[in-house]
Design an enzyme around this catalytic site. Structure first.
Site, PDB file in Angstrom:
ATOM      1  N   ARG A   1      38.565   7.169  42.552  1.00  0.00           N
ATOM      2  CA  ARG A   1      39.878   7.831  42.475  1.00  0.00           C
ATOM      3  C   ARG A   1      40.872   7.057  41.599  1.00  0.00           C
ATOM      4  O   ARG A   1      42.071   6.993  41.894  1.00  0.00           O
ATOM      5  CB  ARG A   1      40.512   7.997  43.866  1.00  0.00           C
ATOM      6  CG  ARG A   1      39.790   8.923  44.786  1.00  0.00           C
ATOM      7  CD  ARG A   1      39.790  10.362  44.264  1.00  0.00           C
ATOM      8  NE  ARG A   1      39.337  11.280  45.280  1.00  0.00           N
ATOM      9  CZ  ARG A   1      38.056  11.505  45.569  1.00  0.00           C
ATOM     10  NH1 ARG A   1      37.098  10.893  44.907  1.00  0.00           N
ATOM     11  NH2 ARG A   1      37.723  12.369  46.510  1.00  0.00           N
TER      12      ARG A   1
ATOM     13  N   SER B   1      42.968  14.920  50.369  1.00  0.00           N
ATOM     14  CA  SER B   1      43.028  13.635  51.075  1.00  0.00           C
ATOM     15  C   SER B   1      44.318  12.911  50.725  1.00  0.00           C
ATOM     16  O   SER B   1      44.665  12.791  49.553  1.00  0.00           O
ATOM     17  CB  SER B   1      41.863  12.746  50.654  1.00  0.00           C
ATOM     18  OG  SER B   1      40.641  13.370  50.918  1.00  0.00           O
TER      19      SER B   1
ATOM     20  N   GLU C   1      46.799   8.136  48.335  1.00  0.00           N
ATOM     21  CA  GLU C   1      45.984   8.589  47.210  1.00  0.00           C
ATOM     22  C   GLU C   1      46.778   9.319  46.121  1.00  0.00           C
ATOM     23  O   GLU C   1      46.643   8.987  44.934  1.00  0.00           O
ATOM     24  CB  GLU C   1      44.847   9.462  47.744  1.00  0.00           C
ATOM     25  CG  GLU C   1      43.647   9.516  46.830  1.00  0.00           C
ATOM     26  CD  GLU C   1      43.437  10.877  46.246  1.00  0.00           C
ATOM     27  OE1 GLU C   1      42.860  10.959  45.165  1.00  0.00           O
ATOM     28  OE2 GLU C   1      43.885  11.865  46.846  1.00  0.00           O
TER      29      GLU C   1
HETATM   30  N1  EPU Z   1      36.043  12.605  59.974  1.00  0.00           N
HETATM   31  C1  EPU Z   1      36.456  12.620  61.274  1.00  0.00           C
HETATM   32  N2  EPU Z   1      37.686  13.157  61.565  1.00  0.00           N
HETATM   33  C2  EPU Z   1      38.490  13.665  60.598  1.00  0.00           C
HETATM   34  C3  EPU Z   1      38.064  13.649  59.262  1.00  0.00           C
HETATM   35  C4  EPU Z   1      36.823  13.116  58.967  1.00  0.00           C
HETATM   36  O1  EPU Z   1      35.762  12.146  62.158  1.00  0.00           O
HETATM   37  O2  EPU Z   1      39.571  14.141  60.941  1.00  0.00           O
HETATM   38  C5  EPU Z   1      34.696  12.108  59.653  1.00  0.00           C
HETATM   39  C6  EPU Z   1      33.775  13.284  59.347  1.00  0.00           C
HETATM   40  O3  EPU Z   1      33.178  13.777  60.502  1.00  0.00           O
HETATM   41  C7  EPU Z   1      32.781  12.696  58.403  1.00  0.00           C
HETATM   42  C8  EPU Z   1      33.578  11.628  57.673  1.00  0.00           C
HETATM   43  O4  EPU Z   1      34.720  11.352  58.469  1.00  0.00           O
HETATM   44  O5  EPU Z   1      31.727  12.068  59.082  1.00  0.00           O
HETATM   45  C9  EPU Z   1      33.954  12.020  56.269  1.00  0.00           C
HETATM   46  O6  EPU Z   1      34.736  13.207  56.280  1.00  0.00           O
HETATM   47  P1  EPU Z   1      34.712  14.250  55.068  1.00  0.00           P
HETATM   48  O7  EPU Z   1      33.332  14.616  54.733  1.00  0.00           O
HETATM   49  O8  EPU Z   1      35.646  15.353  55.405  1.00  0.00           O
HETATM   50  O9  EPU Z   1      35.204  13.422  53.816  1.00  0.00           O
HETATM   51  P2  EPU Z   1      36.352  12.343  53.598  1.00  0.00           P
HETATM   52  O10 EPU Z   1      35.747  10.994  53.480  1.00  0.00           O
HETATM   53  O11 EPU Z   1      37.425  12.527  54.612  1.00  0.00           O
HETATM   54  C10 EPU Z   1      36.172  12.413  50.988  1.00  0.00           C
HETATM   55  C11 EPU Z   1      37.090  12.656  49.826  1.00  0.00           C
HETATM   56  C12 EPU Z   1      37.352  14.139  49.685  1.00  0.00           C
HETATM   57  C13 EPU Z   1      36.023  14.841  49.441  1.00  0.00           C
HETATM   58  C14 EPU Z   1      35.079  14.555  50.618  1.00  0.00           C
HETATM   59  C15 EPU Z   1      33.686  15.083  50.392  1.00  0.00           C
HETATM   60  C16 EPU Z   1      38.502  10.688  49.562  1.00  0.00           C
HETATM   61  C17 EPU Z   1      39.859  10.086  49.740  1.00  0.00           C
HETATM   62  N3  EPU Z   1      38.339  11.936  50.016  1.00  0.00           N
HETATM   63  O12 EPU Z   1      36.887  12.802  52.150  1.00  0.00           O
HETATM   64  O13 EPU Z   1      38.182  14.337  48.544  1.00  0.00           O
HETATM   65  O14 EPU Z   1      36.200  16.242  49.312  1.00  0.00           O
HETATM   66  O15 EPU Z   1      34.955  13.115  50.807  1.00  0.00           O
HETATM   67  O16 EPU Z   1      33.054  14.332  49.410  1.00  0.00           O
HETATM   68  O17 EPU Z   1      37.623  10.016  49.026  1.00  0.00           O
HETATM   69  C18 EPU Z   1      40.468  14.486  47.868  1.00  0.00           C
HETATM   70  O18 EPU Z   1      40.278  13.453  47.213  1.00  0.00           O
HETATM   71  O19 EPU Z   1      41.577  15.053  47.893  1.00  0.00           O
HETATM   72  C19 EPU Z   1      39.373  15.028  48.669  1.00  0.00           C
HETATM   73  C20 EPU Z   1      39.519  16.091  49.458  1.00  0.00           C
END
Ligand code: EPU
Length: 342
Positions: free
Chosen positions: A163, A233, A329
C-alpha cells in the site's frame, strides 16, 4: 483562460462523503493544460483528485483541486504472451478491469470492484485477494509540477511496497497514465481462501468467473460507497517481528497471520479491532462498519475531524490492549500544505 471554479463542494467527489469545500477547483480533461494550470496556482497548494476513494478531505481545502478526468485506453503492443495497454489516469479502475478481461487480457481479475481511478492505483499500490497492482504495472507517466516536465517512471522507479510507493510521498508528480503488462493466457490466482472456496464449486473457472467471485466477496464484506461513505480499509495490516507475532498467537490462537518473510508477518488489523468488540461501534456521525472492523463509515454529515477522532480512539485502544500501533491507510489531505513537500 481556464475554467477554475471557486468554493467548489467536494462532498460527492470523495467516497467517504465528508463535508468539504475547495477554495479553487479545476476539471482536467486535457493533458496539455497541466503546465499552465499548475504554473498559475503559483504558491497555492495543489492536490490532484481522482475517484476520491482513498483520501480524507478537510472541511476547507485552501488551495487548488485538480480533478483528473483524463480519459482514453490505448493498446501499445501485443505479443503471444502479453499486451502492453495504457490507460489514462481518469479512467474508472473497475471499468478498466472489466474491459481488459472482456478483451482477453488477464491479471487484474482479483482487483475487481476496487473503487477509484487508474491514476490512484500505483500511488497506493492497490491490492486484494493475493494480488497487488505492482505485479502488472510496466510504467507510469507523470507531469512533474516542480520541474515542469513530463516524464516516465518504470516499475522499479515507483518503489512499490505494501500500500505504498514513491508516488505517494512525491505528490508533485501528477500521474497522467499507467501502462499495464497483462497476460494473454489467464493464470488464476486463488491463494486467498474465500476465493479458492468459491471457485472450487465451478468446473474450469475462467478469469470472468474469478472476477464475479471477487465482486461477490467484496459486496458481502465491504460497504458500497454509493450507499454508505467509506474508503475501504482504514488502517494498514501491521507488519510485526516474528517474536511479537509468536506472543500474540499464544495469547490469541485464532488471530489471522500472513508471513511476509522469515522475520516478519502481517497480522489482521480487522481482527484486532473486532476482538475489542468494536464492530458496529458508533461515535456520532461516524462508526466502525458492522461487517468488517477495518472499515470506518460515515453515517451521514460527518467531517474529517470527527472521523480522525474515531480513528485515534481505535488506535489508542489497540495500543493499550496489544502494544501495536495502527497506521491510517488513506491519505489525510491537510487544509493547507506546501507543494513539493515529502
Ligand atoms: N477479520 C475479523 N474481523 C473483522 C475483519 C476481519 O476477524 O472485522 C478477519 C477475517 O475473518 C479474516 C482476516 O481478518 O480472517 C482478514 O480479513 P479480510 O479478508 O476481510 O481482509 P483484511 O486483511 O481486513 C485486506 C486489505 C483489503 C483487501 C482484503 C482482501 C489491507 C489494509 N486491506 O483486508 O483491502 O480487500 O485484504 O485481500 O491490506 C483496502 O485496502 O481498502 C482493502 C479493502
Amino acid at each position: 483562460m481556464f475554467a477554475v471554479q471557486s468554493n467548489y463542494p467536494l462532498d460527492k467527489l470523495n467516497t467517504l462523503h465528508l463535508k468539504s469545500i475547495a477554495k479553487k477547483y479545476f476539471a482536467l480533461t486535457d493533458i496539455a493544460d497541466l503546465p499552465q494550470i499548475t504554473a498559475e496556482a503559483k504558491e497555492s497548494p495543489i492536490f490532484v483528485l481522482g475517484g476520491g476513494s482513498n483520501i480524507i478531505l478537510p472541511e476547507v481545502y485552501q488551495g487548488l483541486i485538480i480533478h483528473n478526468q483524463l480519459r482514453g485506453i490505448t493498446l501499445i503492443e501485443t505479443t503471444d504472451e502479453f499486451v502492453l495497454v495504457k490507460a489514462m489516469a481518469g479512467e474508472v479502475w473497475d471499468d478498466f478491469v472489466g474491459y481488459t478481461i472482456a478483451k482477453g487480457w488477464f491479471g487484474l481479475e482479483n482487483l475487481s470492484l476496487i473503487p477509484g481511478t487508474i491514476g490512484a492505483s500505483p500511488i497506493q499500490n492497490i491490492g486484494a485477494y493475493g494480488v497487488e497492482v505492482k505485479d502488472f504495472i510496466e510504467s507510469v507517466e507523470v507531469y512533474d509540477s516542480k520541474n515542469k516536465q513530463f516524464s516516465q517512471l518504470n516499475n522499479s522507479d515507483c518503489q512499490f511496497k505494501y500500500r505504498d510507493s514513491y508516488l505517494k510521498h512525491n505528490l508533485h508528480l501528477i500521474v497522467t497514465s499507467v501502462t499495464f503488462r497483462l497476460l494473454r493466457m489467464a493464470k488464476l490466482n486463488t491463494n486467498y481462501v474465500d476465493v479458492a472456496k468459491a471457485l472450487a464449486e465451478l468446473t474450469n473457472p475462467t478469469a470472468q468467473d474469478l472476477r464475479n467471485c471477487v465482486i461477490k466477496i467484496r459486496q458481502t464484506k465491504l460497504p458500497d460507497p454509493a450507499v454508505i461513505g467509506n474508503v475501504g480499509s482504514f488502517f494498514h495490516n501491521p507488519i510485526l517481528d516474528m517474536a511479537l507475532v509468536g506472543q500474540l498467537q499464544e495469547k490469541y490462537p485464532t488471530i489471522p497471520v500472513y508471513p511476509v518473510n522469515d522475520e516478519k508477518a502481517k497480522v489482521s488489523a480487522g481482527w484486532l479491532i473486532d476482538n475489542l468488540s468494536l464492530k458496529g461501534y458508533r461515535q456520532g456521525n461516524v462508526g466502525v462498519y458492522d461487517k468488517q472492523a477495518l472499515v470506518l463509515v460515515n453515517h451521514g454529515n460527518a467531517t474529517a475531524p470527527e472521523l480522525l477522532a474515531l480513528a485515534s480512539y481505535i488506535q489508542d485502544k489497540v495500543w493499550t490492549n496489544y502494544a501495536i500501533r495502527l497506521n491510517i491507510e488513506p491519505l489525510i489531505v491537510p487544509e493547507k500544505h506546501k507543494n513539493y513537500e515529502k
